[in-house]
Design a protein around this motif. Sequence first.
Motif, short mmCIF file in Angstrom:
data_model
loop_
_atom_site.label_atom_id
_atom_site.label_comp_id
_atom_site.label_asym_id
_atom_site.label_seq_id
_atom_site.Cartn_x
_atom_site.Cartn_y
_atom_site.Cartn_z
N VAL A 102 0.85 -1.19 0.00
CA VAL A 102 0.00 0.00 0.00
C VAL A 102 0.88 1.24 0.00
N VAL A 103 0.33 2.33 -0.52
CA VAL A 103 1.08 3.59 -0.53
C VAL A 103 0.56 4.48 0.59
N LYS A 104 1.44 5.35 1.08
CA LYS A 104 1.08 6.18 2.24
C LYS A 104 0.01 7.22 1.92
N GLU A 105 -0.28 7.40 0.63
CA GLU A 105 -1.36 8.31 0.26
C GLU A 105 -2.73 7.65 0.47
N SER A 106 -2.75 6.36 0.77
CA SER A 106 -4.02 5.65 1.00
C SER A 106 -4.75 6.26 2.19
N SER A 107 -6.06 6.09 2.22
CA SER A 107 -6.83 6.58 3.36
C SER A 107 -6.55 5.69 4.57
N PRO A 108 -6.74 6.23 5.78
CA PRO A 108 -6.56 5.42 6.99
C PRO A 108 -7.44 4.16 6.96
#
Length: 201
Positions: A102-108
């Motif tokens: 997953v990328v850190k731009e993903s939603s929580p």
Amino acid sequence: MIRILLADDQALVRGALSALLGLERDMEVVAEVGTGDDVLSAAERTRPDIALLDVQMPGLNGIDAAARLRQAVPSCRVIICTTFGRPGYLSRAMAAGVAGFVVKESSPESLVDAVRRVHGGLRVVDPTLAAESLVNGNSPLSEREREILSAASDGATVAELARRLNLSEGTVRNKISSAIGKTGTRTRAEAIRTAEENGWL
């Protein structure tokens, strides 16, 4: 309870992830480390169910740490959580046995969902990155070419690289030349930059 190990060299990011996951009733962060070198000992000590690893960290990178973790603590499933959503990283991570990317731009909510799904035995991959990987394909570099380009990223001479990697200078020159050809570049520096941008190093 899902036991989680966090590895990220940025203390602020690590703390935010820990706080976020700690809010979930079925999750517990049991270890936090700031380098790839500390992942294995922390995992052996705390026996997490999930390891959430960044790619770029001091010492071992997250992908190499994941491969070692898979050997030493096979019950621990790994999710790569990175700012650098590069197709080459994804293919290398999958080859290392990573269960999620997953990328850190993903939603929580997406991250929490990924942790639960991977814990449940599923594989989770960022859909945009998966599509890019299909378009761009795998790295054209051999393992030896990747090793030499990676070692050359600090500007070392051919003689220094040969000494450092226990290879002949001729082998180093040939592999660099081959890597330049495969990356469609003109110089060693361009080949390194292209390989880094695609996540092949």
